[in-house]
Scaffold this active site. Structure first.
Site, PDB file in Angstrom:
ATOM      1  N   GLU A 128       0.822  -1.214   0.000  1.00 21.04           N
ATOM      2  CA  GLU A 128       0.000   0.000   0.000  1.00 21.04           C
ATOM      3  C   GLU A 128       0.856   1.264   0.000  1.00 21.04           C
ATOM      4  OE1 GLU A 128      -2.932  -0.363  -0.803  1.00 21.04           O
ATOM      5  OE2 GLU A 128      -3.144  -2.495  -0.343  1.00 21.04           O
ATOM      6  N   HIS A 151       1.377   2.081  -3.587  1.00 24.88           N
ATOM      7  CA  HIS A 151       0.230   2.798  -4.159  1.00 24.88           C
ATOM      8  C   HIS A 151       0.225   4.259  -3.727  1.00 24.88           C
ATOM      9  CE1 HIS A 151      -2.023  -0.319  -6.168  1.00 24.88           C
ATOM     10  NE2 HIS A 151      -2.100  -1.087  -5.101  1.00 24.88           N
ATOM     11  N   GLU A 170      -0.555  -0.824  -9.790  1.00 22.85           N
ATOM     12  CA  GLU A 170      -0.093  -2.092  -9.232  1.00 22.85           C
ATOM     13  C   GLU A 170       1.389  -2.318  -9.504  1.00 22.85           C
ATOM     14  OE1 GLU A 170      -1.490  -4.099  -7.154  1.00 22.85           O
ATOM     15  OE2 GLU A 170      -3.353  -2.963  -7.131  1.00 22.85           O
TER      16      GLU A 170
END
Length: 490
Positions: free
Chosen positions: A256, A259, A285
Site C-alpha cells: 500500500e 500505491h 499495481e
C-alpha cells in the site's frame, strides 16, 4: 479567461468533490461506526448524484469544442476530460446513484458475511450489483463487449482478449515453476510464534518509513482488506494484523505504500486535474508490486528486516538471514490471494478474471458462484476450499462493483518486471542501499520515471518510456524463474 480556463476551473471543483467522496469511502472501511452503514450509503449516493451531474454538464462539451490547449499537458487534460465526459454521459443518473448506494451497503454486508462464513447473506446483494454492472457495461459498450467496457475504467485501451492472450503465454511457465518448486525436497521453514499487534504496527511504521512514506501527508489505519486512499496532499494507507503471521501486516503495508507513494509523487502542478492521479490500475499495481516484491522480498532488504524482526520480537525460530529470505518467499498452496507467493499470485488472478468475465457475460449466475469458485480453485491449485472465507468471500472487489479490476494486478506484475530490469540497470548499487534499509534510490528512480507523470502518458507509453523497451511478460517470468530457482535449488 478562455474556454479552456473555464473548463479547468470547473474540473477543479469536480476533482475536489471526488476526493471528498473517496474520503467517505476511507472512513467507512476504517473508523465509521458499524451501525452507520445505511446512512453512509445514502451519503455516497447523494455525492455520486452531484458528481454525475457535474461530469455530464453540457457546458463541458461546449468548453471542449471551444478550448485551445496551449501545452502537451493541457492537450492531455482535454483528452481525458473528453473521455470521462463521453463515458459519464452514457450512464443514466439513476444508475450511477443506485450503484453508489448499493456498493456502499454491500461492503458492510460482505465484511459481515466473510467474518461469519455465510455466503448466503452476501450473494443476494452481489446479484443486485451484478445486474447494475451489466446495465452500466451495456450503456458504456454501445454495442461492444461488455467486459471490455468495464475493464477500460481501470486500464484504458486494454481488452479482455489481450489479457487472455497474455495469461495464455504466462500460465505454462508459472505452472511449471510452481510444480518444480513444490516438488523439490528443499522447503523453507515457516515462521512460527506469537507476534503482538502493537509490536507489529511499530515495526510496520519503521518499514513504511524505509520505503519513503511521507507521514506528513499520510496515515496508517486497520481495515478488513488493506487499501490506500487519496491523492495530492493526503494519501492514506491501511493494513491488517494477524498475530501468528507478521508478514501479512508488513508486506501488505509495503504494497500500500507503493500505491500511496505513486499518488504523492505526482507533479503537484497536476493537482485537481485528470493528470493528478495514477494513469491506470495496472501502472498503480506496478508500483505496489515492485515495492512489495522485487524490493521488499529481495535478499538485500530481507536481510535488514530479519535483524529488525529479531530485535522486535525477542528472537525468531528462523536463525539466519539466508533462511529468513527463503521463508519470506516460501511457496505454499494457500487459499488467499493477498497472501500468495509471487509464483502463484498471477494464477489467482487468472482464475478471477475468467470467473468475472463469465459473470458479466451471463454465462455464470451468482447463485452458482461458490460451486464454480471451488471447482476452479481445486482444478488450478489442487486443493479443496475449506470454507467460504478462504474462497469466494475473501475479496472485497465484487461487492464494491470492481468488475474488470482483477486483471490489472497481473498486468501490474508484468509492468513491475519491466521496471525492475530498467531500475537495476540504472541503479547498480541498489541492493547495497536496500541492505541498509534504504529504498531511497529506487523510490527516487520510480518517482522520476513513473510517478511524477501522473496521467500525462498512456499506460503502455509510460512503461515503455521509463524502461526504453516494449512491454513484455518475459522480464517478470525470467525474474521469477531465477529467484525461485536459486531459493529452491532448481
Amino acid at each position: 479567461m478562455n474556454a479552456f480556463d473555464d473548463l479547468l476551473a470547473f474540473q477543479r471543483q469536480t476533482e475536489a468533490l471526488s476526493s471528498v467522496a473517496e474520503r467517505l469511502g476511507w472512513d467507512q472501511e476504517t473508523v465509521m461506526p458499524r451501525g452507520a452503514t445505511e446512512q453512509r450509503s445514502e451519503e455516497m449516493a447523494a455525492m455520486e448524484a452531484v458528481l454525475h451531474e457535474r461530469r455530464t454538464d453540457p457546458r463541458i462539451g461546449e468548453w471542449l469544442d471551444a478550448a485551445s490547449p496551449r501545452t502537451e499537458a493541457e492537450t492531455r487534460i482535454a483528452a481525458l476530460i473528453q473521455r470521462d465526459f463521453t463515458r459519464a454521459s452514457r450512464i443514466p443518473a439513476r444508475l450511477a446513484e443506485e450503484l453508489a448506494r448499493q456498493t456502499s451497503l454491500a461492503q458492510g454486508i460482505w465484511a459481515e458475511a466473510r467474518a461469519a462464513d455465510a455466503p448466503e447473506a452476501y450473494l443476494p446483494v452481489l446479484d443486485q450489483i451484478l445486474m447494475l454492472k451489466r446495465e452500466e457495461a451495456a450503456a458504456l459498450a454501445d454495442g461492444g463487449d461488455l467486459y471490455d467496457a468495464l475493464l477500460d475504467d481501470y486500464e484504458p485501451g486494454m481488452t479482455g482478449a489481450r489479457i487472455a492472450q497474455l495469461f495464455d503465454r504466462m500460465r505454462p511457465r508459472l505452472v511449471a515453476l510452481r510444480d518444480a518448486v513444490l516438488g523439490t525436497e528443499r522447503q523453507p521453514q515457516p515462521l512460527s510464534g506469537h507476534f503482538p499487534q502493537e509490536t507489529q504496527l511499530r515495526l510496520t511504521r519503521t518499514v513504511a518509513t524505509a520505503f519513503g512514506y511521507d507521514w506528513s501527508r499520510g496515515r496508517m489505519d486497520i481495515a478488513v482488506h488493506p487499501f490506500s486512499s487519496g491523492r495530492w496532499q493526503d494519501s492514506r494507507i491501511t493494513t491488517r494484523v494477524v498475530e501468528t503471521d507478521p508478514f501479512n501486516c508488513l508486506y501488505s503495508t509495503i504494497h500500500e505504500v507503493g500505491h500511496s507513494s505513486y499518488e504523492l509523487g505526482i507533479d503537484p502542478d497536476y493537482a485537481f486535474t485528470p493528470l493528478g492521479r495514477g494513469v491506470s490500475m495496472g501502472v498503480h499495481e506496478s508500483q505496489s508490486r515492485i515495492y512489495e516484491n522485487q524490493m521488499g522480498r529481495g535478499r538485500a532488504f530481507a536481510g535488514w528486516l530479519f535483524q529488525r524482526m529479531s530485535d522486535a520480537f525477542d528472537g525468531l525460530n528462523i536463525t539466519d538471514p539466508d533462511a529468513f529470505y527463503a521463508t519470506v518467499n516460501r511457496v505454499t498452496p494457500g487459499f488467499i490471494r493477498t497472501e500468495a507467493d509471487e509464483v502463484q499470485y498471477n494464477l489467482h488472478i487468472m482464475m478471477r478474471f475468467d470467473i468475472e468475465r463469465d459473470l458479466i457475460a451471463g454465462r455464470l449466475d451468482v447463485k452458482d458462484l461458490p460451486e464454480a469458485w471451488n471447482a476452479r480453485f481445486h482444478a488450478d491449485f489442487g486443493v479443496a476450499v475449506d470454507r467460504p472465507a478462504n474462497g469466494v468471500l475473501q475479496d472485497v472487489h465484487w461487492s464494491v462493483g470492481l468488475f474488470g479490476y482483477f486483471p490489472t494486478y497481473a498486468l501490474g506484475n508484468v509492468y513491475a518486471g519491466c521496471l525492475d530490469r530498467a531500475l537495476r540497470a540504472a541503479v547498480p548499487d541498489l541492493d547495497a542501499a536496500l541492505a541498509r534499509g534504504d529504498a531511497g534510490p529506487a523510490v527516487e528512480w520510480l518517482r522520476e520515471n513513473v510517478q511524477r507523470h501522473g496521467g500525462l502518458l498512456a499506460p503502455t507509453e509510460l512503461i515503455e518510456t521509463a524502461t526504453r523497451a516494449p512491454v513484455s511478460e518475459a522480464p517478470l517470468l525470467n525474474y521469477l524463474e531465477h529467484k525461485f530457482g536459486s531459493i529452491y535449488g532448481l
